[in-house]
Design a protein around this motif. Sequence first.
Motif, PDB file in Angstrom:
ATOM      1  N   MET A 159      29.491  -3.742  -4.203  1.00 34.85           N
ATOM      2  CA  MET A 159      30.659  -4.032  -3.144  1.00 34.85           C
ATOM      3  C   MET A 159      32.005  -3.448  -3.535  1.00 34.85           C
ATOM      4  O   MET A 159      32.083  -3.338  -4.668  1.00 34.85           O
ATOM      5  N   THR A 160      33.093  -3.141  -2.522  1.00 37.86           N
ATOM      6  CA  THR A 160      34.145  -2.527  -2.867  1.00 37.86           C
ATOM      7  C   THR A 160      35.269  -3.431  -3.141  1.00 37.86           C
ATOM      8  O   THR A 160      35.270  -4.499  -2.750  1.00 37.86           O
ATOM      9  N   ASP A 173      35.311  -3.391   9.835  1.00 40.68           N
ATOM     10  CA  ASP A 173      35.034  -2.082   8.960  1.00 40.68           C
ATOM     11  C   ASP A 173      34.520  -2.158   7.477  1.00 40.68           C
ATOM     12  O   ASP A 173      33.417  -1.848   7.210  1.00 40.68           O
ATOM     13  N   THR A 174      35.317  -2.981   6.803  1.00 34.66           N
ATOM     14  CA  THR A 174      35.079  -3.098   5.414  1.00 34.66           C
ATOM     15  C   THR A 174      33.988  -4.100   5.232  1.00 34.66           C
ATOM     16  O   THR A 174      33.108  -3.979   4.598  1.00 34.66           O
ATOM     17  N   SER A 175      34.077  -5.232   6.091  1.00 27.35           N
ATOM     18  CA  SER A 175      33.279  -6.302   5.984  1.00 27.35           C
ATOM     19  C   SER A 175      31.594  -5.833   5.954  1.00 27.35           C
ATOM     20  O   SER A 175      30.773  -6.023   5.474  1.00 27.35           O
ATOM     21  N   LEU A 176      31.655  -5.031   7.256  1.00 29.14           N
ATOM     22  CA  LEU A 176      30.330  -4.503   7.408  1.00 29.14           C
ATOM     23  C   LEU A 176      29.749  -3.340   6.388  1.00 29.14           C
ATOM     24  O   LEU A 176      28.265  -3.474   5.986  1.00 29.14           O
ATOM     25  N   LEU A 177      30.618  -2.654   5.921  1.00 28.75           N
ATOM     26  CA  LEU A 177      30.290  -1.569   4.907  1.00 28.75           C
ATOM     27  C   LEU A 177      29.768  -2.433   3.751  1.00 28.75           C
ATOM     28  O   LEU A 177      28.695  -2.041   2.944  1.00 28.75           O
ATOM     29  N   ASN A 178      30.562  -3.483   3.400  1.00 28.72           N
ATOM     30  CA  ASN A 178      30.143  -4.258   2.062  1.00 28.72           C
ATOM     31  C   ASN A 178      28.703  -5.016   2.290  1.00 28.72           C
ATOM     32  O   ASN A 178      27.738  -5.207   1.459  1.00 28.72           O
ATOM     33  N   ALA A 179      28.571  -5.456   3.745  1.00 33.83           N
ATOM     34  CA  ALA A 179      27.304  -6.033   3.865  1.00 33.83           C
ATOM     35  C   ALA A 179      26.145  -5.148   3.595  1.00 33.83           C
ATOM     36  O   ALA A 179      25.272  -5.579   3.134  1.00 33.83           O
ATOM     37  N   CYS A 180      26.367  -4.030   4.028  1.00 33.42           N
ATOM     38  CA  CYS A 180      25.259  -2.850   3.783  1.00 33.42           C
ATOM     39  C   CYS A 180      24.969  -2.603   2.453  1.00 33.42           C
ATOM     40  O   CYS A 180      23.905  -2.384   1.858  1.00 33.42           O
ATOM     41  N   LEU A 181      26.294  -2.529   1.771  1.00 38.55           N
ATOM     42  CA  LEU A 181      26.070  -2.126   0.463  1.00 38.55           C
ATOM     43  C   LEU A 181      25.437  -3.362  -0.436  1.00 38.55           C
ATOM     44  O   LEU A 181      24.485  -3.120  -1.405  1.00 38.55           O
ATOM     45  N   THR A 239      38.212 -12.029  -0.970  1.00 39.60           N
ATOM     46  CA  THR A 239      37.449 -11.276  -0.647  1.00 39.60           C
ATOM     47  C   THR A 239      37.578  -9.702  -1.163  1.00 39.60           C
ATOM     48  O   THR A 239      37.155  -8.639  -0.586  1.00 39.60           O
ATOM     49  N   ARG A 240      38.150  -9.711  -2.336  1.00 43.54           N
ATOM     50  CA  ARG A 240      38.465  -8.411  -3.184  1.00 43.54           C
ATOM     51  C   ARG A 240      39.233  -7.256  -2.452  1.00 43.54           C
ATOM     52  O   ARG A 240      38.893  -6.133  -2.403  1.00 43.54           O
ATOM     53  N   ASN A 272      34.711   0.433 -13.124  1.00 44.79           N
ATOM     54  CA  ASN A 272      33.333   0.968 -12.362  1.00 44.79           C
ATOM     55  C   ASN A 272      33.083   0.123 -11.083  1.00 44.79           C
ATOM     56  O   ASN A 272      31.929  -0.092 -10.650  1.00 44.79           O
ATOM     57  N   ARG A 273      34.187   0.126 -10.086  1.00 47.87           N
ATOM     58  CA  ARG A 273      34.128  -0.787  -8.849  1.00 47.87           C
ATOM     59  C   ARG A 273      34.377   0.100  -7.876  1.00 47.87           C
ATOM     60  O   ARG A 273      35.707   0.787  -7.849  1.00 47.87           O
TER      61      ARG A 273
END
Length: 383
Positions: free
Chosen positions: A118-119, A103-111, A140-141, A173-174
């Motif tokens: 990235m988050t 879920d997070t990996s795909l969102l971050n790839a899109c961002l 991976t933050r 601002n992250r």
Amino acid sequence: MSPFEDIRPYYDTEVNQAIRQIIDHPMLKSMMNFTFPEQADEYWKDLMLHCHSIRDFQINFIYPGVQKVLEKSSDGLSTSGFEKLDKSTSYLFISNHRDIILDTSLLNACLYEKGLFMTTSAIGDNLIQKPFLKHLSRLTRNFVIKRGLPARELLESSKLVSSYIRHSLLRENRSVWIAQREGRTKDGNDQTHKGVLKMISMAADPKENFLDYFQRLNVVPVSISYEYDPTDILKMPELLAKARQETYVKGENEDFKTLLSGIIGQKKRIHIHIGDILTDGIEKIKKDVSGQVKQLQALADLIDEQIILGYKLWPTKYIAHDLLMNSDQFASEYTPEQKALFEARFRRGVDQNDETAIKSYLSMYANPVINQKKIMEEMKGIT
């Protein structure tokens, strides 16, 4: 020393040393052999030993790994709504949660692909018990949410996490990603737990209305939808225990097995939708709803509405709905071939003599259709 020492990701100054601690770990070798199948180990090891920031680690190793996962175990990733986001603004992404890692990996790839921040992402400490996974998580933050604490410790832990979320969003601002509830949604009912919102609100200024604080955080609901859930059969024992009002106890290494199945199992198509920034929606709650308890519920309802309406309904969802309801209401939304494929998977994985198992499995896929239909009917009623 940072007050967030126990939960924070690595600082960039710590990244290279952390990499050196895991560079020879067999699990890292497996990950990189999957990501770079045509390269010798020396290739990625040399690259990694010259890595000195989380961003570099994510872009050079995690991002190509995610691309390889998509290539091997999906029919592609589509997106919508990202145009609403500003490149210089941080957001609190409150998301439905179906897969432990993806879920997070795909969102971050899109961002990353769209030039957005990235988050930093919440992860339960139950998933990073092994030292290697803890290192990888911090690289991976991810920030840690501690599970299963006594009441007093839970309160202190919640305050700390809340402060860290505020620090990330308003000081660094992250952007931050957090699931709408503790743990993944297993029954297809994406519902925001008010406890998550209460925890986030703990870092509001003294005497600040929690809704004013949420407006400052730029809350954005996120919907992620997998055509097939590669962990659907793995979820069945817990769903059956719940249906039979029994206590479910996780097996040894269950989270890790689910994590691996989610990554390598077939998902077919995937969609991520970015909902509306909730500033205006929260303003409406402030005007129309009085009392903190009711306002908190209204905020949870607003997030739920955005996530459910933004959820991509793949043919599998409609097929499950029609099988569950013994109807052909949504027959126009799928082909006979798609239905046959779904039914074959369903019959192979679920005891066809167990009515509870049949209903639990089909509901997992059908509930997003039922919930979306219900909200749309309510909206029609209002207008």
